[in-house]
Design an enzyme around this catalytic site. Structure first.
Site, PDB file in Angstrom:
ATOM      1  N   ASP A   1       0.831  -1.213   0.000  1.00 49.38           N
ATOM      2  CA  ASP A   1       0.000   0.000   0.000  1.00 49.38           C
ATOM      3  C   ASP A   1       0.866   1.263   0.000  1.00 49.38           C
ATOM      4  O   ASP A   1       0.531   2.255  -0.645  1.00 49.38           O
ATOM      5  CB  ASP A   1      -0.921   0.017   1.230  1.00 49.38           C
ATOM      6  CG  ASP A   1      -1.982  -1.065   1.135  1.00 49.38           C
ATOM      7  OD1 ASP A   1      -2.198  -1.585   0.007  1.00 49.38           O
ATOM      8  OD2 ASP A   1      -2.573  -1.405   2.176  1.00 49.38           O
TER       9      ASP A   1
ATOM     10  N   SER B   1     -16.780 -24.853 -26.244  1.00 46.71           N
ATOM     11  CA  SER B   1     -17.461 -25.316 -25.042  1.00 46.71           C
ATOM     12  C   SER B   1     -16.879 -26.671 -24.654  1.00 46.71           C
ATOM     13  O   SER B   1     -16.007 -27.198 -25.335  1.00 46.71           O
ATOM     14  CB  SER B   1     -18.961 -25.405 -25.281  1.00 46.71           C
ATOM     15  OG  SER B   1     -19.198 -26.294 -26.337  1.00 46.71           O
ATOM     16  N   LEU B   2     -17.351 -27.191 -23.550  1.00 46.10           N
ATOM     17  CA  LEU B   2     -16.825 -28.443 -23.022  1.00 46.10           C
ATOM     18  C   LEU B   2     -17.958 -29.445 -22.900  1.00 46.10           C
ATOM     19  O   LEU B   2     -19.031 -29.100 -22.420  1.00 46.10           O
ATOM     20  CB  LEU B   2     -16.281 -28.203 -21.614  1.00 46.10           C
ATOM     21  CG  LEU B   2     -14.850 -27.762 -21.425  1.00 46.10           C
ATOM     22  CD1 LEU B   2     -14.601 -27.517 -19.949  1.00 46.10           C
ATOM     23  CD2 LEU B   2     -13.897 -28.803 -21.953  1.00 46.10           C
TER      24      LEU B   2
ATOM     25  N   GLU C   1      -7.688 -30.497 -14.149  1.00 49.21           N
ATOM     26  CA  GLU C   1      -7.873 -29.158 -13.576  1.00 49.21           C
ATOM     27  C   GLU C   1      -9.199 -29.084 -12.833  1.00 49.21           C
ATOM     28  O   GLU C   1     -10.197 -29.591 -13.344  1.00 49.21           O
ATOM     29  CB  GLU C   1      -7.936 -28.100 -14.700  1.00 49.21           C
ATOM     30  CG  GLU C   1      -6.867 -28.235 -15.748  1.00 49.21           C
ATOM     31  CD  GLU C   1      -6.953 -27.153 -16.832  1.00 49.21           C
ATOM     32  OE1 GLU C   1      -7.966 -26.414 -16.890  1.00 49.21           O
ATOM     33  OE2 GLU C   1      -5.995 -27.059 -17.613  1.00 49.21           O
TER      34      GLU C   1
ATOM     35  N   LYS D   1     -12.652 -27.675 -12.105  1.00 51.63           N
ATOM     36  CA  LYS D   1     -13.525 -26.886 -12.973  1.00 51.63           C
ATOM     37  C   LYS D   1     -14.178 -25.804 -12.123  1.00 51.63           C
ATOM     38  O   LYS D   1     -15.083 -26.069 -11.336  1.00 51.63           O
ATOM     39  CB  LYS D   1     -14.585 -27.777 -13.624  1.00 51.63           C
ATOM     40  CG  LYS D   1     -15.469 -27.021 -14.582  1.00 51.63           C
ATOM     41  CD  LYS D   1     -16.339 -27.972 -15.395  1.00 51.63           C
ATOM     42  CE  LYS D   1     -17.168 -27.208 -16.405  1.00 51.63           C
ATOM     43  NZ  LYS D   1     -18.082 -26.241 -15.759  1.00 51.63           N
TER      44      LYS D   1
ATOM     45  N   ASP E   1     -16.382 -22.763 -10.884  1.00 54.31           N
ATOM     46  CA  ASP E   1     -17.763 -22.413 -11.170  1.00 54.31           C
ATOM     47  C   ASP E   1     -17.869 -20.895 -11.242  1.00 54.31           C
ATOM     48  O   ASP E   1     -18.225 -20.232 -10.285  1.00 54.31           O
ATOM     49  CB  ASP E   1     -18.653 -22.987 -10.071  1.00 54.31           C
ATOM     50  CG  ASP E   1     -20.078 -23.127 -10.528  1.00 54.31           C
ATOM     51  OD1 ASP E   1     -20.348 -22.870 -11.725  1.00 54.31           O
ATOM     52  OD2 ASP E   1     -20.927 -23.489  -9.704  1.00 54.31           O
TER      53      ASP E   1
ATOM     54  N   GLU F   1     -11.325 -18.349 -16.154  1.00 58.08           N
ATOM     55  CA  GLU F   1     -12.593 -18.289 -15.445  1.00 58.08           C
ATOM     56  C   GLU F   1     -12.508 -17.185 -14.388  1.00 58.08           C
ATOM     57  O   GLU F   1     -11.560 -17.160 -13.592  1.00 58.08           O
ATOM     58  CB  GLU F   1     -12.831 -19.654 -14.781  1.00 58.08           C
ATOM     59  CG  GLU F   1     -14.251 -19.933 -14.416  1.00 58.08           C
ATOM     60  CD  GLU F   1     -15.095 -20.505 -15.553  1.00 58.08           C
ATOM     61  OE1 GLU F   1     -14.596 -20.638 -16.701  1.00 58.08           O
ATOM     62  OE2 GLU F   1     -16.273 -20.801 -15.287  1.00 58.08           O
TER      63      GLU F   1
ATOM     64  N   TYR G   1      -6.844 -20.834 -18.064  1.00 54.46           N
ATOM     65  CA  TYR G   1      -6.765 -22.256 -18.365  1.00 54.46           C
ATOM     66  C   TYR G   1      -6.512 -22.566 -19.842  1.00 54.46           C
ATOM     67  O   TYR G   1      -6.539 -23.731 -20.232  1.00 54.46           O
ATOM     68  CB  TYR G   1      -8.003 -23.004 -17.880  1.00 54.46           C
ATOM     69  CG  TYR G   1      -9.323 -22.463 -18.377  1.00 54.46           C
ATOM     70  CD1 TYR G   1      -9.668 -22.525 -19.718  1.00 54.46           C
ATOM     71  CD2 TYR G   1     -10.231 -21.908 -17.486  1.00 54.46           C
ATOM     72  CE1 TYR G   1     -10.874 -22.036 -20.172  1.00 54.46           C
ATOM     73  CE2 TYR G   1     -11.448 -21.424 -17.931  1.00 54.46           C
ATOM     74  CZ  TYR G   1     -11.758 -21.491 -19.266  1.00 54.46           C
ATOM     75  OH  TYR G   1     -12.948 -21.007 -19.714  1.00 54.46           O
TER      76      TYR G   1
ATOM     77  N   LYS H   1     -18.216 -33.926 -14.113  1.00 53.55           N
ATOM     78  CA  LYS H   1     -18.902 -33.103 -13.117  1.00 53.55           C
ATOM     79  C   LYS H   1     -19.059 -33.828 -11.786  1.00 53.55           C
ATOM     80  O   LYS H   1     -19.226 -35.047 -11.729  1.00 53.55           O
ATOM     81  CB  LYS H   1     -20.299 -32.703 -13.644  1.00 53.55           C
ATOM     82  CG  LYS H   1     -20.272 -31.930 -14.952  1.00 53.55           C
ATOM     83  CD  LYS H   1     -20.003 -30.456 -14.743  1.00 53.55           C
ATOM     84  CE  LYS H   1     -21.185 -29.723 -14.252  1.00 53.55           C
ATOM     85  NZ  LYS H   1     -21.902 -28.895 -15.168  1.00 53.55           N
TER      86      LYS H   1
ATOM     87  N   CYS I   1     -45.755 -28.028  22.206  1.00 54.67           N
ATOM     88  CA  CYS I   1     -44.778 -29.006  21.735  1.00 54.67           C
ATOM     89  C   CYS I   1     -45.487 -30.130  20.991  1.00 54.67           C
ATOM     90  O   CYS I   1     -46.461 -30.695  21.502  1.00 54.67           O
ATOM     91  CB  CYS I   1     -44.013 -29.570  22.935  1.00 54.67           C
ATOM     92  SG  CYS I   1     -42.998 -31.004  22.519  1.00 54.67           S
TER      93      CYS I   1
ATOM     94  N   CYS J   1     -45.166 -33.425  23.445  1.00 54.89           N
ATOM     95  CA  CYS J   1     -45.749 -33.557  24.792  1.00 54.89           C
ATOM     96  C   CYS J   1     -46.788 -32.488  25.092  1.00 54.89           C
ATOM     97  O   CYS J   1     -47.370 -32.473  26.172  1.00 54.89           O
ATOM     98  CB  CYS J   1     -44.645 -33.502  25.839  1.00 54.89           C
ATOM     99  SG  CYS J   1     -43.980 -31.840  26.079  1.00 54.89           S
TER     100      CYS J   1
ATOM    101  N   CYS K   1     -39.257 -26.474  23.669  1.00 54.64           N
ATOM    102  CA  CYS K   1     -40.314 -27.073  24.460  1.00 54.64           C
ATOM    103  C   CYS K   1     -39.939 -26.888  25.920  1.00 54.64           C
ATOM    104  O   CYS K   1     -38.787 -27.072  26.306  1.00 54.64           O
ATOM    105  CB  CYS K   1     -40.418 -28.561  24.121  1.00 54.64           C
ATOM    106  SG  CYS K   1     -41.296 -29.500  25.373  1.00 54.64           S
TER     107      CYS K   1
ATOM    108  N   CYS L   1     -41.086 -34.377  28.600  1.00 57.08           N
ATOM    109  CA  CYS L   1     -41.319 -34.534  27.167  1.00 57.08           C
ATOM    110  C   CYS L   1     -40.585 -35.782  26.680  1.00 57.08           C
ATOM    111  O   CYS L   1     -39.376 -35.887  26.824  1.00 57.08           O
ATOM    112  CB  CYS L   1     -40.807 -33.301  26.433  1.00 57.08           C
ATOM    113  SG  CYS L   1     -40.944 -33.423  24.648  1.00 57.08           S
TER     114      CYS L   1
HETATM  115  O1  D41 Z   1     -12.352 -24.188 -14.816  1.00 58.29           O
HETATM  116  C1  D41 Z   1     -13.085 -24.121 -15.808  1.00 58.29           C
HETATM  117  N1  D41 Z   1     -14.336 -23.728 -15.658  1.00 58.29           N
HETATM  118  C2  D41 Z   1     -12.575 -24.479 -17.158  1.00 58.29           C
HETATM  119  C3  D41 Z   1     -13.351 -24.182 -18.253  1.00 58.29           C
HETATM  120  C4  D41 Z   1     -11.312 -25.089 -17.344  1.00 58.29           C
HETATM  121  N2  D41 Z   1     -10.504 -25.376 -16.287  1.00 58.29           N
HETATM  122  N3  D41 Z   1     -10.879 -25.378 -18.578  1.00 58.29           N
HETATM  123  C5  D41 Z   1     -11.636 -25.104 -19.667  1.00 58.29           C
HETATM  124  N4  D41 Z   1     -11.146 -25.418 -20.880  1.00 58.29           N
HETATM  125  C6  D41 Z   1     -11.859 -25.158 -21.972  1.00 58.29           C
HETATM  126  C7  D41 Z   1     -11.276 -25.528 -23.296  1.00 58.29           C
HETATM  127  C8  D41 Z   1     -10.727 -26.914 -23.260  1.00 58.29           C
HETATM  128  C9  D41 Z   1     -12.313 -25.433 -24.372  1.00 58.29           C
HETATM  129  C10 D41 Z   1     -10.164 -24.578 -23.581  1.00 58.29           C
HETATM  130  C11 D41 Z   1     -12.908 -24.492 -19.556  1.00 58.29           C
HETATM  131  C12 D41 Z   1     -13.619 -24.228 -20.744  1.00 58.29           C
HETATM  132  N5  D41 Z   1     -13.068 -24.584 -21.935  1.00 58.29           N
HETATM  133  C13 D41 Z   1     -14.935 -23.601 -20.807  1.00 58.29           C
HETATM  134  N6  D41 Z   1     -15.484 -22.822 -19.910  1.00 58.29           N
HETATM  135  C14 D41 Z   1     -16.683 -22.449 -20.348  1.00 58.29           C
HETATM  136  C15 D41 Z   1     -16.908 -22.997 -21.550  1.00 58.29           C
HETATM  137  C16 D41 Z   1     -15.808 -23.726 -21.844  1.00 58.29           C
END
Ligand code: D41
Length: 673
Positions: free
Chosen positions: A37, A82-83, A114, A116, A118, A174, A226, A315, A409, A412, A427, A433
């Site tokens: 700081d 997407s995954l 890794e 995942k 949220d 993320e 990632y 998942k 109660c 009882c 109670c 009781c």
């Molecule tokens: O931690 C995650 N949410 C995460 C999302 C991750 N660790 N790796 C990811 N890798 C990919 C690719 C393989 C397509 C590069 C992802 C996602 N995709 C992802 N997150 C949202 C849609 C796709």
């Protein structure tokens, strides 16, 4: 002169970038926050005096001041994929099979596993090391320009470190809100009577979607990278894992749980390991992502639709699911506490089927405005009791009646009492009781109390229901004849139980005190009381003032103890127990003096893993008897970690903090000294 000021400013910026990197990327700061700081303030002061020297990548320039009216669209130069999701080990095996056959390979594939996170996927573009823009994933092709907001995040570098980065580098990652920051944010919302966020994910999304960056700047957001998108004018490594290491070297944060694993079995083992410590992680995750490590293999595998063939999300069982409240019952606990419990349409959540969930107490019911007939989110995280987290917003289609606490109660029919300022209703029936009676007797018989072998919960309920016992003391009047007459009870078991009752008649003072079930007097408090006052009469005669002098006893517990011994019906039960032949083993005058001299006196110990000979409870008993404090989590205050097999994250933490680790044999040797 201006050049020397310029140099000073650049040097401060470099120092600040380096310390941010130590803090956010290495998780290993080497200066205190206050020092950071101070440097930051120094830079602000110099820039204030020399505004012409301010650059947009200066660490002081994170928070812009002009709120947007809407977010612009940004077209991703390279789409964000997407995954695919899977839920079972078998699906993971199938994923691996597909990869091996496509690659025509019998050898184990190297993967990167890794957590995942949220949160929300974003892409950040750097040109010549400078942050140019950041965009949400959107539909994968077009996202929203959230640059102003991403810039406010301390963990996102405005300028990359070193000089080895490509001229154009898009990183994907993320954005998430750590659990602690989320709790704090909601705490503030409650204090200001504002709406709370349902979960960290929603809080992160809401924070990123703020048009005013000064609001986002106050939100505890974090980033883990990632993947990379566009790379121009430079090369990245040829494995995913090494690319992540490079990103770290550029100053970009990467999750430190990420591991290389060889073969699909190691993927599943990693999954189990992370699932086990899911609750201890400081952020929410909803599964594991496996990625083929070699970029060349990724290239050969390619894509289907918008998802890579070389990656998959495995998942975890969801911790939140929707169900409907069919009814609300009120349960009476051992202490008379009345807990509202929702009866639900059965739902699979957190890996088990749940049909009852706690509503905690009336003020929680009012706060969440839960009613019978509502669609609700049921939450079961880790080992905690399933709870009704909240009503599904907008799901109530008709008028529903408010839930009311019964005035009598449900067991009882004694009056229910709600003490001002206390969340819990009780109670007033006490031992009258039968719910409290049965619970009190179960507690009395339990392993850590009188340890009456063969007297399980079901049997206690049966005995109370059949009016064979009305208090703990009545247990000692039971005959083999009484017991064998019970349903599902053979003569042999009856004999065993009568014997077990006889054996239990010489409890240590601390166990007897614990067995009485005085509110908030647990094992440790009971032990402290026994050591302090030596006899039952001593404890019974202790004044409030004397009690609060005892270790770990505060005003509330002291009040409970005094109150307990003032109740005539409690004294009756104690006298009946003594009349039935209970002989309490008092603490000898010299005993606690001996206690103070062990190697563990006053030491804080955490037990983890499976010990070779002792159960964890047995080890705990030995340590408590030796004057130790046994705690559940490892911190800088921990003196020893007693570690057995499969010790896991507590061991890692202990090693990191330099806490001394001992095994069972080591503990026994120290006790013998
Ligand atoms: O931690 C995650 N949410 C995460 C999302 C991750 N660790 N790796 C990811 N890798 C990919 C690719 C393989 C397509 C590069 C992802 C996602 N995709 C992802 N997150 C949202 C849609 C796709």
């Amino acid at each position: 002169m201006p050049t020397s000021i310029n140099k000073q400013i650049e040097s401060l910026r470099e120092q600040l970038r380096y310390h941010s990197y130590r803090y956010y990327v290495l998780d290993d700061p080497d200066i205190p926050d206050a020092e950071y700081d101070r440097l930051h303030k120094q830079l602000i002061a110099l820039e204030d005096e020399n505004p012409e020297l301010i650059t947009s990548d200066s660490p002081t320039q994170r928070v812009g001041s002009t709120p947007l009216t809407s977010f612009d669209q940004i077209q991703h130069q390279m789409p964000m994929l997407s995954l695919d999701n899977v839920f079972s080990d078998d699906d993971v095996l199938a994923f691996n099979q597909r990869i091996q056959s496509r690659l025509n390979s019998e050898d184990a594939i190297e993967y990167v596993a890794e957590p995942k996170l949220d949160g929300l996927a974003i892409s950040i573009r750097y040109e010549k090391g400078e942050l140019i823009y950041a965009a949400t994933r959107g539909d994968g092709s077009t996202g929203e320009n959230v640059t102003q907001n991403i810039r406010t995040m301390q963990s996102v570098p405005l300028r990359l470190l070193g000089g080895n980065y490509p001229q154009v580098l898009e990183v994907r990652g993320e954005v998430f809100m750590p659990k602690a920051g989320f709790e704090k944010l909601n705490q503030q919302a409650r204090e200001n009577e504002e709406k709370e966020f349902a979960n960290p994910r929603n809080a992160a999304a809401g924070s990123l979607r703020q048009l005013d960056p000064t609001v986002t700047a106050k939100r505890p957001l974090n980033l883990y990278c990632y993947a990379v998108g566009v790379v121009e004018g430079g090369v990245m490594a040829d494995t995913h894992y090494e690319i992540l290491q490079q990103l770290k070297d550029f100053g970009l944060p990467v999750c430190n749980e990420i591991k290389r694993v060889l073969g699909v079995d190691a993927c599943v083992a990693y999954y189990e390991g992370i699932l086990n410590k899911r609750d201890e992680l400081p952020y929410d995750i909803d599964g594991i992502v496996y990625k083929v490590n070699a970029i060349e293999l990724q290239r050969r595998l390619g894509f289907v639709a918008r998802a890579p063939r070389w990656a998959i999300a495995h998942k975890f069982p969801a911790q939140e699911e929707i169900s409907k409240i069919i009814a609300v019952d009120f349960q009476v606990g051992r202490t008379g506490a009345i807990t509202p419990v929702a009866r639900l349409e059965p739902v699979f959540v957190g890996g088990v089927t749940v049909s009852n969930a706690t509503l905690h107490n009336m003020s929680e019911i009012r706060r969440k405005d839960v009613r019978v007939g509502d669609q609700v989110i049921v939450r079961r995280a880790g080992d905690v009791i399933p709870e009704v987290a909240r009503v599904v917003p907008g799901s109530r289609k008709k008028l529903l009646a408010e839930i009311q606490m019964p005035t009598k109660c449900p067991v009882c029919e004694s009056d229910v009492e709600q003490i001002e300022g206390e969340a819990i209703a009780r109670c007033t029936g006490g031992l009258f009781c039968s719910a409290q009676r049965a619970e009190a007797i179960k507690h009395f018989a339990s392993r850590k109390a009188m340890d009456i072998d063969g007297l399980g919960d079901k049997l206690v309920e049966q005995l109370v229901d059949e009016n064979l016992i009305g208090s703990a003391a009545d247990l000692y009047q039971l005959t083999i004849k009484d017991l064998s007459a019970l349903e599902r009870m053979g003569e042999k078991s009856a004999i065993n139980l009568v014997n077990a009752l006889a054996v239990s008649k010489q409890p240590k003072l601390s166990r007897f005190i614990y067995a009485l079930g005085i509110r908030e007097v647990g094992e440790t408090t009971a032990r402290n009381l026994a050591n302090e006052f030596k006899t039952l009469a001593g404890i019974q005669g202790a004044s409030y003032e004397q009690l609060i002098e005892v270790q770990d006893i505060g005003p509330v517990v002291a009040q409970h103890i005094v109150h307990f011994f003032q109740q005539a019906h409690n004294l009756d039960v104690i006298n009946q127990l003594l009349d039935a032949g209970i002989e309490i083993q008092n603490v000898k005058q010299s005993e606690s003096e001996v206690l103070e001299k062990t190697a563990f006196s006053g030491k804080t110990i955490v037990i983890t893993g499976t010990l070779p000979n002792l159960s964890r409870d047995e080890a705990k008993d030995k340590l408590l008897a030796a004057g130790a404090k046994v705690s559940g989590s490892v911190s800088a205050k921990t003196d020893y970690l007693l570690a057995g097999d499969k010790a896991g994250s507590k061991l890692t933490r202990a090693e990191k903090l330099g806490v001394q680790v001992i095994d069972e044999a080591g503990m026994l040797a120290m006790l013998d000294k």
